[in-house]
Design a protein around this motif. Structure first.
Motif, PDB file in Angstrom:
ATOM      1  N   GLU A  33       0.807  -1.224   0.000  1.00  0.00           N
ATOM      2  CA  GLU A  33       0.000   0.000   0.000  1.00  0.00           C
ATOM      3  C   GLU A  33       0.840   1.275   0.000  1.00  0.00           C
ATOM      4  O   GLU A  33       0.406   2.296  -0.514  1.00  0.00           O
ATOM      5  CB  GLU A  33      -0.942  -0.006   1.213  1.00  0.00           C
ATOM      6  CG  GLU A  33      -1.972   1.088   1.226  1.00  0.00           C
ATOM      7  CD  GLU A  33      -3.107   0.871   0.232  1.00  0.00           C
ATOM      8  OE1 GLU A  33      -3.931   1.784   0.113  1.00  0.00           O
ATOM      9  OE2 GLU A  33      -3.176  -0.175  -0.428  1.00  0.00           O
ATOM     10  N   GLY A  34       1.997   1.211   0.638  1.00  0.00           N
ATOM     11  CA  GLY A  34       2.854   2.398   0.719  1.00  0.00           C
ATOM     12  C   GLY A  34       2.688   3.193   2.000  1.00  0.00           C
ATOM     13  O   GLY A  34       3.464   4.104   2.276  1.00  0.00           O
ATOM     14  N   TYR A  35       1.685   2.871   2.782  1.00  0.00           N
ATOM     15  CA  TYR A  35       1.437   3.536   4.066  1.00  0.00           C
ATOM     16  C   TYR A  35       0.511   2.661   4.904  1.00  0.00           C
ATOM     17  O   TYR A  35      -0.084   1.703   4.397  1.00  0.00           O
ATOM     18  CB  TYR A  35       0.818   4.928   3.865  1.00  0.00           C
ATOM     19  CG  TYR A  35      -0.447   4.928   3.040  1.00  0.00           C
ATOM     20  CD1 TYR A  35      -1.685   4.662   3.610  1.00  0.00           C
ATOM     21  CD2 TYR A  35      -0.400   5.186   1.673  1.00  0.00           C
ATOM     22  CE1 TYR A  35      -2.831   4.650   2.855  1.00  0.00           C
ATOM     23  CE2 TYR A  35      -1.547   5.180   0.903  1.00  0.00           C
ATOM     24  CZ  TYR A  35      -2.767   4.917   1.499  1.00  0.00           C
ATOM     25  OH  TYR A  35      -3.909   4.900   0.737  1.00  0.00           O
ATOM     26  N   LEU A  36       0.386   3.004   6.174  1.00  0.00           N
ATOM     27  CA  LEU A  36      -0.550   2.333   7.071  1.00  0.00           C
ATOM     28  C   LEU A  36      -1.789   3.200   7.197  1.00  0.00           C
ATOM     29  O   LEU A  36      -1.690   4.401   7.459  1.00  0.00           O
ATOM     30  CB  LEU A  36       0.069   2.129   8.460  1.00  0.00           C
ATOM     31  CG  LEU A  36       1.388   1.380   8.541  1.00  0.00           C
ATOM     32  CD1 LEU A  36       1.850   1.290   9.993  1.00  0.00           C
ATOM     33  CD2 LEU A  36       1.292   0.000   7.935  1.00  0.00           C
ATOM     34  N   HIS A  37      -2.943   2.605   7.023  1.00  0.00           N
ATOM     35  CA  HIS A  37      -4.198   3.334   7.206  1.00  0.00           C
ATOM     36  C   HIS A  37      -4.423   3.606   8.686  1.00  0.00           C
ATOM     37  O   HIS A  37      -4.143   2.753   9.533  1.00  0.00           O
ATOM     38  CB  HIS A  37      -5.374   2.516   6.685  1.00  0.00           C
ATOM     39  CG  HIS A  37      -5.442   2.444   5.201  1.00  0.00           C
ATOM     40  ND1 HIS A  37      -6.080   3.386   4.445  1.00  0.00           N
ATOM     41  CD2 HIS A  37      -4.930   1.545   4.321  1.00  0.00           C
ATOM     42  CE1 HIS A  37      -5.980   3.074   3.168  1.00  0.00           C
ATOM     43  NE2 HIS A  37      -5.278   1.961   3.060  1.00  0.00           N
ATOM     44  N   ALA A  38      -4.935   4.780   8.991  1.00  0.00           N
ATOM     45  CA  ALA A  38      -5.301   5.124  10.363  1.00  0.00           C
ATOM     46  C   ALA A  38      -6.597   5.923  10.316  1.00  0.00           C
ATOM     47  O   ALA A  38      -7.085   6.286   9.236  1.00  0.00           O
ATOM     48  CB  ALA A  38      -4.188   5.912  11.052  1.00  0.00           C
ATOM     49  N   VAL A  71       8.111   8.171  11.750  1.00  0.00           N
ATOM     50  CA  VAL A  71       7.909   8.241  10.305  1.00  0.00           C
ATOM     51  C   VAL A  71       6.844   9.304  10.022  1.00  0.00           C
ATOM     52  O   VAL A  71       6.102   9.694  10.913  1.00  0.00           O
ATOM     53  CB  VAL A  71       7.479   6.861   9.736  1.00  0.00           C
ATOM     54  CG1 VAL A  71       8.583   5.825   9.910  1.00  0.00           C
ATOM     55  CG2 VAL A  71       6.193   6.389  10.386  1.00  0.00           C
ATOM     56  N   PRO A  72       6.765   9.786   8.772  1.00  0.00           N
ATOM     57  CA  PRO A  72       5.791  10.831   8.458  1.00  0.00           C
ATOM     58  C   PRO A  72       4.338  10.392   8.632  1.00  0.00           C
ATOM     59  O   PRO A  72       3.973   9.253   8.338  1.00  0.00           O
ATOM     60  CB  PRO A  72       6.071  11.150   6.986  1.00  0.00           C
ATOM     61  CG  PRO A  72       7.464  10.688   6.750  1.00  0.00           C
ATOM     62  CD  PRO A  72       7.653   9.500   7.643  1.00  0.00           C
ATOM     63  N   LEU A  73       3.532  11.317   9.102  1.00  0.00           N
ATOM     64  CA  LEU A  73       2.082  11.162   9.203  1.00  0.00           C
ATOM     65  C   LEU A  73       1.477  12.215   8.290  1.00  0.00           C
ATOM     66  O   LEU A  73       1.774  13.401   8.422  1.00  0.00           O
ATOM     67  CB  LEU A  73       1.608  11.366  10.644  1.00  0.00           C
ATOM     68  CG  LEU A  73       0.102  11.338  10.864  1.00  0.00           C
ATOM     69  CD1 LEU A  73      -0.458   9.950  10.606  1.00  0.00           C
ATOM     70  CD2 LEU A  73      -0.237  11.789  12.282  1.00  0.00           C
ATOM     71  N   GLY A  91       5.321   4.598   6.841  1.00  0.00           N
ATOM     72  CA  GLY A  91       6.427   3.787   7.316  1.00  0.00           C
ATOM     73  C   GLY A  91       5.929   2.804   8.349  1.00  0.00           C
ATOM     74  O   GLY A  91       4.755   2.811   8.728  1.00  0.00           O
ATOM     75  N   PRO A  92       6.808   1.941   8.817  1.00  0.00           N
ATOM     76  CA  PRO A  92       6.409   0.962   9.836  1.00  0.00           C
ATOM     77  C   PRO A  92       6.077   1.651  11.154  1.00  0.00           C
ATOM     78  O   PRO A  92       6.652   2.689  11.495  1.00  0.00           O
ATOM     79  CB  PRO A  92       7.620   0.052   9.970  1.00  0.00           C
ATOM     80  CG  PRO A  92       8.760   0.826   9.415  1.00  0.00           C
ATOM     81  CD  PRO A  92       8.207   1.800   8.435  1.00  0.00           C
ATOM     82  N   LEU A  93       5.145   1.069  11.872  1.00  0.00           N
ATOM     83  CA  LEU A  93       4.732   1.592  13.170  1.00  0.00           C
ATOM     84  C   LEU A  93       5.593   0.977  14.258  1.00  0.00           C
ATOM     85  O   LEU A  93       5.631  -0.249  14.419  1.00  0.00           O
ATOM     86  CB  LEU A  93       3.259   1.266  13.408  1.00  0.00           C
ATOM     87  CG  LEU A  93       2.671   1.646  14.755  1.00  0.00           C
ATOM     88  CD1 LEU A  93       2.741   3.164  14.982  1.00  0.00           C
ATOM     89  CD2 LEU A  93       1.231   1.156  14.849  1.00  0.00           C
ATOM     90  N   ASP A  94       6.284   1.834  14.993  1.00  0.00           N
ATOM     91  CA  ASP A  94       7.057   1.394  16.148  1.00  0.00           C
ATOM     92  C   ASP A  94       6.070   1.162  17.293  1.00  0.00           C
ATOM     93  O   ASP A  94       5.284   2.059  17.628  1.00  0.00           O
ATOM     94  CB  ASP A  94       8.061   2.488  16.528  1.00  0.00           C
ATOM     95  CG  ASP A  94       8.945   2.123  17.693  1.00  0.00           C
ATOM     96  OD1 ASP A  94       8.590   1.210  18.484  1.00  0.00           O
ATOM     97  OD2 ASP A  94       9.996   2.756  17.833  1.00  0.00           O
ATOM     98  N   PRO A  95       6.063  -0.012  17.907  1.00  0.00           N
ATOM     99  CA  PRO A  95       5.133  -0.268  19.007  1.00  0.00           C
ATOM    100  C   PRO A  95       5.225   0.767  20.139  1.00  0.00           C
ATOM    101  O   PRO A  95       4.246   0.968  20.860  1.00  0.00           O
ATOM    102  CB  PRO A  95       5.536  -1.661  19.498  1.00  0.00           C
ATOM    103  CG  PRO A  95       6.054  -2.332  18.269  1.00  0.00           C
ATOM    104  CD  PRO A  95       6.806  -1.235  17.541  1.00  0.00           C
ATOM    105  N   ALA A  96       6.356   1.453  20.263  1.00  0.00           N
ATOM    106  CA  ALA A  96       6.488   2.477  21.302  1.00  0.00           C
ATOM    107  C   ALA A  96       5.561   3.665  21.061  1.00  0.00           C
ATOM    108  O   ALA A  96       5.278   4.427  21.992  1.00  0.00           O
ATOM    109  CB  ALA A  96       7.938   2.951  21.382  1.00  0.00           C
TER     110      ALA A  96
END
Length: 105
Positions: A33-38, A71-73, A91-96
């Motif tokens: 997808e190129g990004y994570l949906h939120a 990462v960019p939002l 980008g990948p989501l850091d669990p932190a």
């Protein structure tokens, strides 16, 4: 202000073990997808109804602090025929960056 992401509990658990969450949306990876949906607080229930209604696996709602993202939002322009914008994590989501995990029944 927090943003939200629906996740399969099993994929979130795998992300905790690996240190990185990379599922964009149900069945689609960040790479695809190129990004994570939120979503914003008022949007996630509609997303659940539209895309996760038939999911029988346990789901969790990830509550994400945008200030903790490494990462960019990007708040994307509305899709054709709609007026709502949605946040996308590039980008990948850091669990932190996840400040709360809410189990969903």
């Amino acid at each position: 202000m927090a943003i939200y992401h629906l996740a399969l509990a099993s994929e979130w658990e795998a992300a905790l073990a690996s240190g990185s969450y990379t599922t964009s949306t149900l069945g689609v990876t960040l790479e695809q997808e190129g990004y994570l949906h939120a979503s914003h607080a008022h949007q996630w229930e509609g997303v659940r109804a539209r895309y996760y209604a038939d999911v029988t696996e346990p789901l969790v709602l990830l509550v994400i602090d945008p200030d903790l993202l490494g990462v960019p939002l990007v708040e994307e322009a509305p899709a054709p025929g709609t007026t709502e914008t949605f946040p996308h994590i590039y980008g990948p989501l850091d669990p932190a960056a996840v400040v709360e995990v809410r189990p969903l029944s």
